[in-house]
Design a protein around this motif. Sequence first.
Motif, mmCIF file in Angstrom:
data_model
loop_
_atom_site.group_PDB
_atom_site.id
_atom_site.type_symbol
_atom_site.label_atom_id
_atom_site.label_comp_id
_atom_site.label_asym_id
_atom_site.label_seq_id
_atom_site.Cartn_x
_atom_site.Cartn_y
_atom_site.Cartn_z
ATOM 1 N N THR A 114 1.261 86.653 -56.299
ATOM 2 C CA THR A 114 1.039 85.427 -56.662
ATOM 3 C C THR A 114 0.405 84.787 -55.424
ATOM 4 O O THR A 114 0.923 84.723 -54.380
ATOM 5 C CB THR A 114 2.179 84.689 -56.988
ATOM 6 N N LEU A 115 -0.741 83.843 -55.469
ATOM 7 C CA LEU A 115 -1.224 83.154 -54.551
ATOM 8 C C LEU A 115 -1.150 81.675 -54.940
ATOM 9 O O LEU A 115 -1.583 81.371 -56.167
ATOM 10 C CB LEU A 115 -3.025 83.445 -54.480
ATOM 11 N N ILE A 116 -0.450 80.982 -54.139
ATOM 12 C CA ILE A 116 -0.116 79.488 -54.533
ATOM 13 C C ILE A 116 -0.889 78.605 -53.372
ATOM 14 O O ILE A 116 -0.207 78.527 -52.319
ATOM 15 C CB ILE A 116 1.458 79.161 -54.492
ATOM 16 N N GLY A 131 7.643 79.067 -52.323
ATOM 17 C CA GLY A 131 7.722 80.519 -52.876
ATOM 18 C C GLY A 131 8.764 80.843 -53.523
ATOM 19 O O GLY A 131 8.819 81.712 -54.573
ATOM 20 N N ALA A 132 10.046 80.481 -53.245
ATOM 21 C CA ALA A 132 11.412 80.871 -53.929
ATOM 22 C C ALA A 132 11.328 80.219 -55.057
ATOM 23 O O ALA A 132 11.724 80.986 -56.169
ATOM 24 C CB ALA A 132 12.295 80.355 -53.024
ATOM 25 N N HIS A 133 10.997 78.831 -55.160
ATOM 26 C CA HIS A 133 11.048 78.332 -56.519
ATOM 27 C C HIS A 133 10.079 78.692 -57.618
ATOM 28 O O HIS A 133 10.177 78.487 -58.810
ATOM 29 C CB HIS A 133 10.835 76.764 -56.299
ATOM 30 N N ALA A 134 8.837 79.216 -57.117
ATOM 31 C CA ALA A 134 7.876 79.796 -58.180
ATOM 32 C C ALA A 134 8.054 80.954 -59.044
ATOM 33 O O ALA A 134 7.712 81.346 -59.947
ATOM 34 C CB ALA A 134 6.554 80.158 -57.142
ATOM 35 N N TRP A 135 9.370 81.734 -58.578
ATOM 36 C CA TRP A 135 9.799 82.862 -59.276
ATOM 37 C C TRP A 135 10.399 82.397 -60.361
ATOM 38 O O TRP A 135 11.557 81.593 -60.269
ATOM 39 C CB TRP A 135 10.514 83.715 -58.267
ATOM 40 N N LYS A 136 10.246 82.885 -61.563
ATOM 41 C CA LYS A 136 10.782 82.631 -62.911
ATOM 42 C C LYS A 136 11.288 83.583 -63.644
ATOM 43 O O LYS A 136 11.607 83.516 -64.868
ATOM 44 C CB LYS A 136 9.723 81.869 -63.706
ATOM 45 N N LYS A 137 11.490 84.620 -62.902
ATOM 46 C CA LYS A 137 12.218 86.201 -63.813
ATOM 47 C C LYS A 137 13.515 86.297 -63.392
ATOM 48 O O LYS A 137 13.943 87.363 -63.268
ATOM 49 C CB LYS A 137 11.207 87.256 -63.409
ATOM 50 N N GLY A 138 14.296 85.232 -63.128
ATOM 51 C CA GLY A 138 15.854 85.194 -62.800
ATOM 52 C C GLY A 138 15.978 85.608 -61.332
ATOM 53 O O GLY A 138 15.048 85.309 -60.344
ATOM 54 N N ASP A 139 17.049 86.255 -60.921
ATOM 55 C CA ASP A 139 17.491 86.364 -59.588
ATOM 56 C C ASP A 139 16.484 87.628 -58.998
ATOM 57 O O ASP A 139 16.239 88.558 -59.527
ATOM 58 C CB ASP A 139 18.867 86.838 -59.330
ATOM 59 N N ARG A 218 17.505 85.022 -54.143
ATOM 60 C CA ARG A 218 16.982 83.859 -54.615
ATOM 61 C C ARG A 218 18.116 83.103 -55.081
ATOM 62 O O ARG A 218 18.178 81.638 -54.650
ATOM 63 C CB ARG A 218 16.028 84.020 -55.781
ATOM 64 N N SER A 219 19.307 83.403 -55.707
ATOM 65 C CA SER A 219 20.285 82.567 -56.018
ATOM 66 C C SER A 219 21.163 81.914 -54.863
ATOM 67 O O SER A 219 21.520 80.909 -54.850
ATOM 68 C CB SER A 219 21.184 83.427 -56.966
ATOM 69 N N ASP A 220 21.246 82.889 -53.974
ATOM 70 C CA ASP A 220 22.087 82.456 -52.691
ATOM 71 C C ASP A 220 21.050 81.218 -52.066
ATOM 72 O O ASP A 220 21.597 80.182 -51.419
ATOM 73 C CB ASP A 220 22.262 83.643 -51.683
ATOM 74 N N PHE A 221 19.762 81.563 -51.957
ATOM 75 C CA PHE A 221 18.847 80.520 -51.241
ATOM 76 C C PHE A 221 18.948 79.103 -51.907
ATOM 77 O O PHE A 221 19.064 77.987 -51.309
ATOM 78 C CB PHE A 221 17.569 80.887 -51.209
ATOM 79 N N LEU A 222 18.884 79.173 -53.299
ATOM 80 C CA LEU A 222 18.790 77.991 -54.103
ATOM 81 C C LEU A 222 20.259 77.281 -53.930
ATOM 82 O O LEU A 222 20.380 76.128 -53.792
ATOM 83 C CB LEU A 222 18.357 78.139 -55.324
ATOM 84 N N ASN A 223 21.347 78.053 -53.889
ATOM 85 C CA ASN A 223 22.680 77.391 -53.991
ATOM 86 C C ASN A 223 23.155 76.652 -52.667
ATOM 87 O O ASN A 223 23.692 75.893 -52.461
ATOM 88 C CB ASN A 223 23.805 78.666 -54.290
ATOM 89 N N ILE A 224 22.383 77.392 -51.627
ATOM 90 C CA ILE A 224 22.679 76.697 -50.217
ATOM 91 C C ILE A 224 21.846 75.710 -49.979
ATOM 92 O O ILE A 224 22.425 74.889 -49.366
ATOM 93 C CB ILE A 224 22.275 77.720 -49.166
ATOM 94 N N GLY A 225 20.844 75.656 -50.571
ATOM 95 C CA GLY A 225 19.921 74.364 -50.576
ATOM 96 C C GLY A 225 19.147 74.382 -49.405
ATOM 97 O O GLY A 225 18.854 73.223 -48.901
#
Length: 225
Positions: A114-116, A131-139, A218-225
């Motif tokens: 993916t190129l953003i 990049g982390a938020h662009a992933w939409k296929k779960g963890d 990804r879940s840990d990254f998003l939860n930590i904020g």
Amino acid sequence: LYRTERDKGTLYELFFAKEDSSSFRHVTLFRPFGPLMKVRSTSVETSGMIINIIVPLAGRVETFSQFLHNFREVCIQQDRRIHLTVVYFGQEGLQEVKSSLEKMSREESFSNYTLIPVDEEFSRGRGLDIGAHAWKKGDVLMFFCDVDIHFTLEFLNTCRLHSAPNKKVFYPVVFSLYNPAIVYGNLELAPPTELQLIHKKDAGFWRDFGFGMTCQYRSDFLNIG
């Protein structure tokens, strides 16, 4: 890996690979100040563990070409369980980066990238977050990577084995090379890049104070904020 508790003993984390397989045996041993004790032994299956490598980038087109050369050899031709996310800041060099990715895709029949494009001033942290938020296929397991990092197949397996959602993240200690123009300044021609990738005191140093490269879910990254 191991760590020592001064008042208890040493805890060892050992991983044994099965030949021609993505399965590993994870053995935890504890050596108190006495005989060795086996804590647990479990099987770890990594065949379904995709790594999303996220690279924030602005310019540095030539360095990106070198990165893709390593990416092809390790991720596409050997590992084959990788997604590449490039977050590109600005317009200068964007077309060259896009063309390099499309060329790699055609030649290797590889579409997991993916190129953003981002029309902002470069910010590594902002790029990793996009990049982390662009992933939409779960963890997914993510590797936050810089464009000048050279890694191996063994490293990717280490990334998988030492990261676990809601439990642990992995911060590799990277070896930073000195400027080759200085290291090989007394030679008419610097050796090929592959021969420069050696771990010795005269060539660079271990960056044990850096925490920029990391493997985490990804879940840990998003939860930590």
